[in-house]
Design an enzyme around this catalytic site. Sequence first.
Site, PDB file in Angstrom:
ATOM      1  N   GLY A  36       0.831  -1.213   0.000  1.00  0.00           N
ATOM      2  CA  GLY A  36       0.000   0.000   0.000  1.00  0.00           C
ATOM      3  C   GLY A  36       0.858   1.253   0.000  1.00  0.00           C
ATOM      4  O   GLY A  36       2.059   1.199   0.259  1.00  0.00           O
ATOM      5  N   GLN A  69      -1.153 -10.413   1.208  1.00  0.00           N
ATOM      6  CA  GLN A  69      -0.128 -10.618   0.197  1.00  0.00           C
ATOM      7  C   GLN A  69      -0.950 -11.050  -1.013  1.00  0.00           C
ATOM      8  O   GLN A  69      -1.466 -12.163  -1.052  1.00  0.00           O
ATOM      9  CB  GLN A  69       0.843 -11.691   0.687  1.00  0.00           C
ATOM     10  CG  GLN A  69       2.056 -11.948  -0.173  1.00  0.00           C
ATOM     11  CD  GLN A  69       1.765 -12.240  -1.616  1.00  0.00           C
ATOM     12  OE1 GLN A  69       1.972 -11.369  -2.481  1.00  0.00           O
ATOM     13  NE2 GLN A  69       1.282 -13.412  -1.923  1.00  0.00           N
ATOM     14  N   SER A 107     -10.790 -14.686  -3.372  1.00  0.00           N
ATOM     15  CA  SER A 107     -10.590 -14.512  -4.807  1.00  0.00           C
ATOM     16  C   SER A 107     -11.214 -15.654  -5.600  1.00  0.00           C
ATOM     17  O   SER A 107     -10.845 -16.818  -5.404  1.00  0.00           O
ATOM     18  CB  SER A 107      -9.085 -14.467  -5.091  1.00  0.00           C
ATOM     19  OG  SER A 107      -8.836 -14.665  -6.461  1.00  0.00           O
ATOM     20  N   TYR A 131      -1.379 -18.719  -2.821  1.00  0.00           N
ATOM     21  CA  TYR A 131      -2.292 -17.581  -2.580  1.00  0.00           C
ATOM     22  C   TYR A 131      -3.734 -18.074  -2.509  1.00  0.00           C
ATOM     23  O   TYR A 131      -4.485 -17.743  -1.579  1.00  0.00           O
ATOM     24  CB  TYR A 131      -2.108 -16.555  -3.700  1.00  0.00           C
ATOM     25  CG  TYR A 131      -3.158 -15.459  -3.743  1.00  0.00           C
ATOM     26  CD1 TYR A 131      -3.194 -14.450  -2.791  1.00  0.00           C
ATOM     27  CD2 TYR A 131      -4.113 -15.432  -4.770  1.00  0.00           C
ATOM     28  CE1 TYR A 131      -4.162 -13.450  -2.844  1.00  0.00           C
ATOM     29  CE2 TYR A 131      -5.077 -14.433  -4.835  1.00  0.00           C
ATOM     30  CZ  TYR A 131      -5.100 -13.445  -3.864  1.00  0.00           C
ATOM     31  OH  TYR A 131      -6.062 -12.456  -3.924  1.00  0.00           O
ATOM     32  N   PHE A 191       0.256 -12.039 -23.386  1.00  0.00           N
ATOM     33  CA  PHE A 191       0.836 -13.386 -23.307  1.00  0.00           C
ATOM     34  C   PHE A 191      -0.138 -14.363 -23.968  1.00  0.00           C
ATOM     35  O   PHE A 191      -1.310 -14.404 -23.614  1.00  0.00           O
ATOM     36  CB  PHE A 191       1.092 -13.767 -21.851  1.00  0.00           C
ATOM     37  CG  PHE A 191       2.123 -12.884 -21.201  1.00  0.00           C
ATOM     38  CD1 PHE A 191       3.475 -13.119 -21.394  1.00  0.00           C
ATOM     39  CD2 PHE A 191       1.736 -11.780 -20.442  1.00  0.00           C
ATOM     40  CE1 PHE A 191       4.435 -12.295 -20.820  1.00  0.00           C
ATOM     41  CE2 PHE A 191       2.682 -10.954 -19.864  1.00  0.00           C
ATOM     42  CZ  PHE A 191       4.035 -11.204 -20.061  1.00  0.00           C
TER      43      PHE A 191
HETATM   44  N1  NAD Z   1      -7.257  -6.724  -7.001  1.00  0.00           N
HETATM   45  C1  NAD Z   1      -7.933  -7.811  -7.349  1.00  0.00           C
HETATM   46  O1  NAD Z   1      -8.237  -8.030  -8.543  1.00  0.00           O
HETATM   47  C2  NAD Z   1      -8.387  -8.799  -6.296  1.00  0.00           C
HETATM   48  C3  NAD Z   1      -9.075  -9.956  -6.715  1.00  0.00           C
HETATM   49  C4  NAD Z   1      -9.494 -10.879  -5.756  1.00  0.00           C
HETATM   50  C5  NAD Z   1      -9.251 -10.642  -4.403  1.00  0.00           C
HETATM   51  N2  NAD Z   1      -8.550  -9.521  -4.031  1.00  0.00           N
HETATM   52  C6  NAD Z   1      -8.302  -9.324  -2.598  1.00  0.00           C
HETATM   53  O2  NAD Z   1      -8.722  -8.021  -2.201  1.00  0.00           O
HETATM   54  C7  NAD Z   1      -7.878  -7.552  -1.135  1.00  0.00           C
HETATM   55  C8  NAD Z   1      -7.270  -6.207  -1.503  1.00  0.00           C
HETATM   56  O3  NAD Z   1      -6.472  -6.371  -2.681  1.00  0.00           O
HETATM   57  P1  NAD Z   1      -5.779  -5.154  -3.436  1.00  0.00           P
HETATM   58  O4  NAD Z   1      -5.834  -5.457  -4.889  1.00  0.00           O
HETATM   59  O5  NAD Z   1      -6.298  -3.861  -2.926  1.00  0.00           O
HETATM   60  O6  NAD Z   1      -4.256  -5.366  -2.959  1.00  0.00           O
HETATM   61  P2  NAD Z   1      -3.178  -4.316  -2.447  1.00  0.00           P
HETATM   62  O7  NAD Z   1      -1.859  -5.018  -2.492  1.00  0.00           O
HETATM   63  O8  NAD Z   1      -3.300  -3.014  -3.167  1.00  0.00           O
HETATM   64  O9  NAD Z   1      -3.623  -4.070  -0.930  1.00  0.00           O
HETATM   65  C9  NAD Z   1      -3.244  -4.910   0.121  1.00  0.00           C
HETATM   66  C10 NAD Z   1      -2.924  -4.033   1.324  1.00  0.00           C
HETATM   67  O10 NAD Z   1      -2.552  -4.872   2.419  1.00  0.00           O
HETATM   68  C11 NAD Z   1      -1.414  -4.323   3.056  1.00  0.00           C
HETATM   69  N3  NAD Z   1      -0.645  -5.398   3.723  1.00  0.00           N
HETATM   70  C12 NAD Z   1       0.042  -6.408   3.116  1.00  0.00           C
HETATM   71  N4  NAD Z   1       0.608  -7.184   4.027  1.00  0.00           N
HETATM   72  C13 NAD Z   1       0.285  -6.660   5.248  1.00  0.00           C
HETATM   73  C14 NAD Z   1       0.595  -7.017   6.584  1.00  0.00           C
HETATM   74  N5  NAD Z   1       1.379  -8.089   6.868  1.00  0.00           N
HETATM   75  N6  NAD Z   1       0.099  -6.268   7.595  1.00  0.00           N
HETATM   76  C15 NAD Z   1      -0.686  -5.182   7.332  1.00  0.00           C
HETATM   77  N7  NAD Z   1      -1.007  -4.793   6.079  1.00  0.00           N
HETATM   78  C16 NAD Z   1      -0.524  -5.524   5.054  1.00  0.00           C
HETATM   79  C17 NAD Z   1      -0.636  -3.664   1.936  1.00  0.00           C
HETATM   80  O11 NAD Z   1       0.305  -2.693   2.374  1.00  0.00           O
HETATM   81  C18 NAD Z   1      -1.752  -3.064   1.101  1.00  0.00           C
HETATM   82  O12 NAD Z   1      -2.094  -1.762   1.538  1.00  0.00           O
HETATM   83  C19 NAD Z   1      -6.861  -8.656  -0.893  1.00  0.00           C
HETATM   84  O13 NAD Z   1      -7.332  -9.509   0.119  1.00  0.00           O
HETATM   85  C20 NAD Z   1      -6.839  -9.417  -2.214  1.00  0.00           C
HETATM   86  O14 NAD Z   1      -6.404 -10.740  -2.052  1.00  0.00           O
HETATM   87  C21 NAD Z   1      -8.117  -8.599  -4.938  1.00  0.00           C
END
Ligand code: NAD
Length: 296
Positions: A36, A69, A107, A131, A191
């Site tokens: 983040g 993650q 997800s 994951y 890809f």
């Molecule tokens: N983006 C997508 O397409 C998508 C699809 C399916 C699920 N998700 C889920 O949605 C959620 C948000 O995803 P996103 O795309 O915003 O990801 P992102 O990487 O932008 O956000 C994740 C956040 O978690 C924080 N973080 C990571 N490890 C940490 C820790 N150990 N302690 C505290 N904070 C921590 C990061 O700093 C970041 O701000 C996640 O659970 C992800 O698995 C996202």
Amino acid sequence: MRTVVTGGAGFIGSNLVDALLARGDSVTVVDNFASGKRENLNPAATLLEHDIREPFSVEADVIFHLAAQADVQTSMQRPEYDAAVNVVGTVNVLGAAPGAQVIFTSSGGAGYGECTEPATEQTPFLPLSPYGIAKKCGEEYLAGWNRIHRTQHVSLRFANVYGPRQDSGLEGGVVAIFLERLASGGETVIFGDGTQARDFVYVDDIVDSLLAAAGRAGGPYNVGTGRDTTVAGLHAACVRVAGVNREPRHEPARLGDVQRSVLDAHLIERELGWRPRVSLDDGLGRTWAWMKEQAA
Ligand SMILES: NC(=O)c1ccc[n+]([C@@H]2O[C@H](COP(=O)([O-])OP(=O)(O)OC[C@H]3O[C@@H](n4cnc5c(N)ncnc54)[C@H](O)[C@@H]3O)[C@@H](O)[C@H]2O)c1
């Protein structure tokens, strides 16, 4: 309402924080900035800078758990780190505020694998990456806590999310990558032959699904559009939005990439009244406008 958003400095979490503050909630963000960004943080939110791999406590009515993650390749290379954040971290979130409801972000893409038809919640959830395994495990913890402690935690299974603040540095963010390359005059790469299809859902719709789940029981729920868009079709739509004339370069297909991933979201529509409102063209237009604003 006292809400906590773990991962509130990330792509989806920061968009959620803005929406919660706009409706008048008091919001605490728990984040360690692993992926983040500080500039994503709404200054009206309280920050608890903390690594969720360690236990913590907060006061909350609802915890939206988005800290993760979230990179599949990283999970392949460092499964122990992925499990520490995504499994142990989730257990710590479940213990952070007794009495609070937890909304967990899982997800669909990482769990359903190849989809000949749009996957429903009944489709076997058989992850092909650490994951995905961790997400399944997180869902099991929530369901188990609901049985053991009579809580009403909810898991949401997102499709491919895109929109403002998505990081083009992460492999999943194909929309962010295409738009960023088109804006900078760089080369875009597909890809394989580009016929692989995904379900792209705009971040504001995802935020609405999180808001819809708060205070309700049930799930897990798929959150997607039910529509598949090929990567070649997405590229063409990005080119249109960017107003440039550019052909992508093709590279060999990547190992492990599924051909088709699309989610059936009728259950969340029936039970929580949620349905996607933003079309792909509209969402791409909004994302492009945001990128241009950032560059100005
Ligand atoms: N983006 C997508 O397409 C998508 C699809 C399916 C699920 N998700 C889920 O949605 C959620 C948000 O995803 P996103 O795309 O915003 O990801 P992102 O990487 O932008 O956000 C994740 C956040 O978690 C924080 N973080 C990571 N490890 C940490 C820790 N150990 N302690 C505290 N904070 C921590 C990061 O700093 C970041 O701000 C996640 O659970 C992800 O698995 C996202």
